[in-house]
Design an enzyme around this catalytic site. Structure first.
Site, PDB file in Angstrom:
ATOM      1  N   GLN A 105      39.414  50.611  41.878  1.00 26.26           N
ATOM      2  CA  GLN A 105      39.266  51.933  41.274  1.00 26.26           C
ATOM      3  C   GLN A 105      38.232  52.795  41.994  1.00 26.26           C
ATOM      4  O   GLN A 105      37.381  52.274  42.695  1.00 26.26           O
ATOM      5  CB  GLN A 105      38.878  51.804  39.794  1.00 26.26           C
ATOM      6  CG  GLN A 105      37.540  51.148  39.544  1.00 26.26           C
ATOM      7  CD  GLN A 105      37.634  49.627  39.458  1.00 26.26           C
ATOM      8  OE1 GLN A 105      38.677  49.055  39.718  1.00 26.26           O
ATOM      9  NE2 GLN A 105      36.538  48.983  39.088  1.00 26.26           N
ATOM     10  N   ASP A 113      38.559  42.219  41.354  1.00 26.85           N
ATOM     11  CA  ASP A 113      38.401  42.784  40.014  1.00 26.85           C
ATOM     12  C   ASP A 113      39.762  43.131  39.413  1.00 26.85           C
ATOM     13  O   ASP A 113      40.552  43.858  40.032  1.00 26.85           O
ATOM     14  CB  ASP A 113      37.549  44.055  40.156  1.00 26.85           C
ATOM     15  CG  ASP A 113      37.051  44.587  38.837  1.00 26.85           C
ATOM     16  OD1 ASP A 113      36.152  43.953  38.246  1.00 26.85           O
ATOM     17  OD2 ASP A 113      37.554  45.650  38.405  1.00 26.85           O
ATOM     18  N   ASN A 114      40.049  42.612  38.237  1.00 27.98           N
ATOM     19  CA  ASN A 114      41.270  42.960  37.502  1.00 27.98           C
ATOM     20  C   ASN A 114      42.544  43.015  38.349  1.00 27.98           C
ATOM     21  O   ASN A 114      43.254  44.029  38.346  1.00 27.98           O
ATOM     22  CB  ASN A 114      41.101  44.349  36.849  1.00 27.98           C
ATOM     23  CG  ASN A 114      40.230  44.283  35.621  1.00 27.98           C
ATOM     24  OD1 ASN A 114      40.260  43.298  34.882  1.00 27.98           O
ATOM     25  ND2 ASN A 114      39.459  45.322  35.394  1.00 27.98           N
ATOM     26  N   GLU A 133      40.001  37.765  39.203  1.00 27.91           N
ATOM     27  CA  GLU A 133      39.386  37.980  37.891  1.00 27.91           C
ATOM     28  C   GLU A 133      40.455  38.561  36.969  1.00 27.91           C
ATOM     29  O   GLU A 133      40.481  39.754  36.717  1.00 27.91           O
ATOM     30  CB  GLU A 133      38.185  38.929  37.990  1.00 27.91           C
ATOM     31  CG  GLU A 133      37.423  39.036  36.684  1.00 27.91           C
ATOM     32  CD  GLU A 133      37.211  40.474  36.185  1.00 27.91           C
ATOM     33  OE1 GLU A 133      36.318  40.664  35.355  1.00 27.91           O
ATOM     34  OE2 GLU A 133      37.941  41.405  36.604  1.00 27.91           O
TER      35      GLU A 133
END
Lengths: 670, 670
Positions: A336, A407-408, A436
């Site tokens: 992001q 991340d994600n 993750e």
């Protein structure tokens, strides 16, 4: 499923090879192993009729110099009552993609020999040759006498073997047997004995042709360096330690504590628009540093380093220093962007715009993440977006970063990850990707199948004996162990479990021991060693004064560090603690005590943990006979150094918070 | 696994479809069903992120006129805690190969609507628009007011739907909603309500585009006529009944007894060389007829009929008469040849010759089958051998034979069977192949997977309660039920189990009831109904005076025939007895009593059998609540006609040999 020889000339293969193991979804996804592993393989192999088979496993690295197939013989295993399961093993000695397959063929000489033996045992050497042969009036039956037809077949098989034999000694043996079998004057018993000779059998088998050989479509095996499976992680916010140079200064101490991976939260410039304030406040104060996961500002985006943390050269210096200490530096890969990320200007088409022109920030109603924008994976310019992200990762790889905590990943397309990981591995096969993905099992498993090296797990939320047992057996025994490598984090910047909030130091000790002994990879996020356990509010798993949103000054002196060091040392010294699927849970006759043994070869470690952080608990850890331990044996607690006498059957254990929260008992000797 | 759209233009699909069910080995082999079946399907379907999905199952016959894909919507099922399992169903209405697949796509309007609803519930309609939108200074945010950006997205989605709508009513609804959403003067609450309108949602969904649609590689489904699953078989030696015309004379009586398939042992000329005598004697007496499985003599081979049994016309007459009675005539397909078979002269290369010129008869040392020769499947002329065997089968098919009981298929190449069955089905899809493969499970399963319609089983050797329960659950619940259809023969000319030898009529009654109620297909070999139970010698399962080797004169008047008739009638009237996987075993508190319920829709049949042929046994059949039966209900014993009151929980049952050996209780009413 099985591929036969050229069907224009020969009939399709009569041999079935199926259900190879290990295999993920029958071979649809690669199995994961590490360099140095011995891969135990098996398959159902059978054919019609009564003929004997032989089979090998064939294996090779799929790329690189040495692509020649190597092979190793398989043997039928009795465990399967059908008698169709064959097993063998091979070692994988280099990282990369490997292939393995099975090949099986009809053992013509072995079958002939076995039938001859059975006929002789049934007394057929004492009977006239077959009525039919006699009736047919063909020559061989009379000329040769008892079992003459059979011996004529043997001669043919031996002649073929003689041609093919590559070992002189074998050829001589075969020729000698041929001379006897073909000697019309030889005594029948003498000829039969020569035909059944064990040494002859071995010689012919070495020179056998692979009659009707069939092999399976090769299966893929991803072989990683050992750190993919085994490592102790320490997570930190570089800004709390004086930036990259400050982290570098901590490396010797982290190495001494036995950590293998130092994972840095994102090191990139942080957005200023909609920056979050302390404790996730919607409006930041002027000096609030913002969340490192809101990536990008005027200083750059994912390919830049926040000037407050240091420079690219500082990162290179850090990874070099770490490398010397055999430590990996892990970076966070979070896709992001903050509102100030250069990509929003340079590539507006990579982001979600509404028809009215507004940009969509990240949200999952009612949750809103006003400081970040997700990229639009459905953009028509997706190829350039993918390529830009690949270049970001490769840039850091070239700076010496060989581990990424992603991340994600479950909110990004799986196809993107499969592609990215493959591309990165093409440049550097040592790179490790930790997913993750705190999400549905199906997605966690899918991400592991399509390429992630390691995965975060539900460990933080498994705190009771039954939850832990069920979950670890799922990870270690359900088939998941072949593709999903767990990394048990005891805490993360986002997860301070209620158990830790309420249990004080004993709870931290229990969770530390569980993480470090149940999973070959485990980690703690800094503050854990200081028993930091205050949540932002009741019912939340977020930390109060979360390091995500404010500057902290960290030092490496928590009260748990001596225990961390002992555990990390034990993990390095005991091979049993470096594996996942070698665990057996023991009955304890007390739900508050969990006990399990891990065994690798002769190395056995029995861990007992008191899950109750408030009270002493006693129970009886039952060591079953099938573990193969002696009736009585000594154990040494790798945490306290104390020795105990243990035995098969029940062993009294008492664990008192503040005294011992756990035993990590190495089995020493009878 | 999932196939995405054209990847040159659009990114790979974000949707994962996996683990379809039903599927055999993840789709490697076809699933079997019968005409009229409702196929219940399911799959894991998910994607990254939070978007909502929609999914359908698509299905079609793979050949024939109507190859258009039909489809039926899937729904997420709660049973799966991950929330990724979707399920649906469709009916297969014609025999042949079918295909089915799943298609899933992102529900863009549904996702938008769901997020809008959640934002409104979170009170966002009362807040200013996003800080970022305000900061960006872009026009929409101010002009439109609260959630204006969201509404602008909705307008775009509705415009697309308006274009695609094919139903006038839907288009009007969408246009009306558009008018409200686009009306700058409209009250915000009014616009939100219009956007969330249920009827609008349904209209838009009907006109949705399948955004990012993904589908699975189609799975195969083999749909057979119902007799493939359900039928009562009677096996006989035609020579014992006056040949083919004699059998034809018995058909009305066999039909009256409720038989669906009359299976004739081989009807071909029998070899004279090495012909076996009575009780398998090595030397036949001059008038011994020989084993019908030693096929071929001067009168012909597999394509001929033994003149003593009749002619091709007699067979045609028999199949015509049977057809009128809805009975199938089954022939035996046994590939071995006697020494006198024409093929040995015409095609010597199809048989095994030793280097010394002798022919190899069939044997598995120490067993010898001197009257038969197996074909050599490895012959270079294999294509002609295969073709000749196909022509044999097709010849009989053209005479009206639609069922073949295949002798020892496990000693012939599986690839041959796969090919043969496919070729025969290309000419006549109604042909049923029953595999007589008393062999290892792996081979039995493989033969079923590659095409056999039905399979003999281990049923004859499963006589205790635990053996029966375990075995039936394996057949009915392990996944095997999707490809292996059992046929429970209570006896065969080769298998007179010790249980029958020792148990007298009660044992025969017990086995008859078990076979007829546990398996949709079952059979008896003639003599069973007369309690023939003398073995050739102690410890053997062979009959004394086996009909295989001598002439018998048979009549249809055994003492068990009334029971056979009642069972066959019950099987026809009760749908629950026509299925395999609808069985649940009941606790009986007595190992000698076995009890099970079969349920199909509202039809429930509870069978209780006394497995002890010597003594009365009593127990308590426990009906669990989850069967959905009323607390108290009447049952009628379809064997005796007696009525009993049953209830949930324990039901006292006493079964006494000579009085009742079993109950087949139809649940009638509360």
């Amino acid at each position: 499923m099985a591929r036969g020889p050229d069907s224009r000339k020969r009939p399709p293969s009569r041999i079935v090879i199926q259900y190879p193991a290990p295999a993920v979804d029958l071979g649809r996804y690669p199995v994961k192993r590490c360099v140095g592993d011995v891969v135990e393989v098996s398959a159902d192999i059978f054919r019609d009729g009564h003929e004997l088979l032989r089979a090998v496993v064939k294996y090779r690295p799929a790329d690189g110099q040495s692509r020649r197939w190597r092979e190793c013989e398989l043997h039928r295993i009795d465990a399967d009552q059908d008698g169709v399961r064959w097993a063998g093993s091979f070692e994988v000695d280099v990282a990369g993609r490997w292939q393995y397959t099975f090949e099986a063929w009809t053992d013509r000489f072995g079958t002939w020999r076995d039938e001859l033996r059975r006929k002789l045992e049934a007394g057929r050497a004492d009977q006239p040759d077959d009525a039919s042969a006699a009736q047919s009036g063909e020559p061989g039956s009379r000329a040769g006498g008892w079992l003459a037809g059979e011996l004529s077949e043997g001669v043919e098989l031996l002649r073929g073997a003689e041609q093919r034999a590559t070992v002189q000694r074998d050829r001589v043996l075969i020729q000698r047997a041929l001379a006897i079998l073909e000697d019309g004057g030889a005594n029948a018993a003498h000829r039969h004995a020569a035909a059944l000779d064990e040494a002859l059998y071995a010689a012919v088998e070495r020179a056998q042709e692979r009659d009707g050989a069939t092999s399976l479509e090769p299966l893929a095996l991803e072989v990683d360096r050992v750190r993919a499976r085994f490592g102790s992680w320490y997570e930190l916010f570089p800004r709390s330690w004086g930036g990259l140079r400050g982290v570098e200064a901590q490396l010797p101490r982290l190495a001494e504590l036995g950590f293998d991976v130092v994972y840095l939260t994102p090191i990139h410039p942080i957005g200023t628009s909609n920056r979050k304030g302390r404790d996730n406040a919607l409006i930041a104060a002027p000096d609030d540093p913002g969340s490192p996961w809101a990536i990008g500002n005027a200083n750059g985006g994912h390919d830049a380093i926040d000037p407050g943390l240091g420079t690219i050269d500082d990162l290179r210096s850090l990874t070099r220093a770490a490398h010397k200490l055999e430590i990996d530096i892990a970076l966070d890969f979070a896709i992001q962007c903050s509102a100030d990320h250069p990509w929003l200007r340079e590539h507006p088409e990579w982001f979600h715009h509404r028809p009215d022109g507004t940009l969509k920030y990240a949200e999952n109603p009612p949750k809103r993440y006003q400081d970040i924008y997700n990229v639009n994976w459905d953009t028509q310019d997706w190829r350039n977006l993918w390529e830009a992200l690949l270049q970001v990762v490769l840039q850091w790889v070239r700076c010496g970063v060989k581990v990424f905590r992603v991340d994600n990943p479950h909110t990004k397309p799986a196809a993107f990850w499969a592609w990215l990981i493959e591309q990165v591995h093409a440049e550097d096969r040592d790179v490790i990707f930790l997913a993750e993905a705190f999400t549905r099992r199906a997605m966690m498993r899918h991400l592991a199948k399509i390429g992630f090296t390691q995965s975060y797990t539900y460990f933080t939320w498994k705190n009771s004996r039954s939850e832990l047992t069920e979950y670890v057996l799922e990870l270690a025994r359900s088939g998941e162990q072949d593709y999903l490598r767990p990394n048990f984090f005891a805490n993360t910047p986002d997860i301070l479990h209620e158990y830790l909030q309420r249990g004080g130091r004993p709870a931290f000790e229990a969770r530390l021991v569980l993480a470090a002994t149940l999973s070959p990879s485990y980690g703690i996020y800094s503050g854990f060693e200081k028993i930091e356990n205050v949540a932002v509010r009741a019912g939340s798993e977020e930390y109060l004064h979360s390091e995500k949103y404010e500057l902290r000054e960290r030092t490496l002196d928590g009260v748990l560090l001596p225990m961390v060091k002992r555990l990390n040392l034990a993990r390095r010294e005991q091979p049993a603690l470096q594996q996942l699927d070698n665990v057996s849970f023991l009955s304890t006759e007390n739900e508050a005590l969990i006990a399990y043994v891990k065994q690798t070869g002769a190395n056995s470690v029995i861990t007992v943990v008191n899950l109750d952080p408030h009270s002493a608990q006693e129970g009886l850890a039952v060591v079953p006979a099938q573990l193969g331990l002696p009736p009585v044996f000594s154990v040494r607690d790798l945490l306290s150094g104390e020795r105990y006498e243990w035995r098969l059957g029940r062993n009294y254990v008492r664990l008192e918070p503040g005294v011992h929260q756990a035993h990590v008992n190495l089995v020493e000797a009878a």
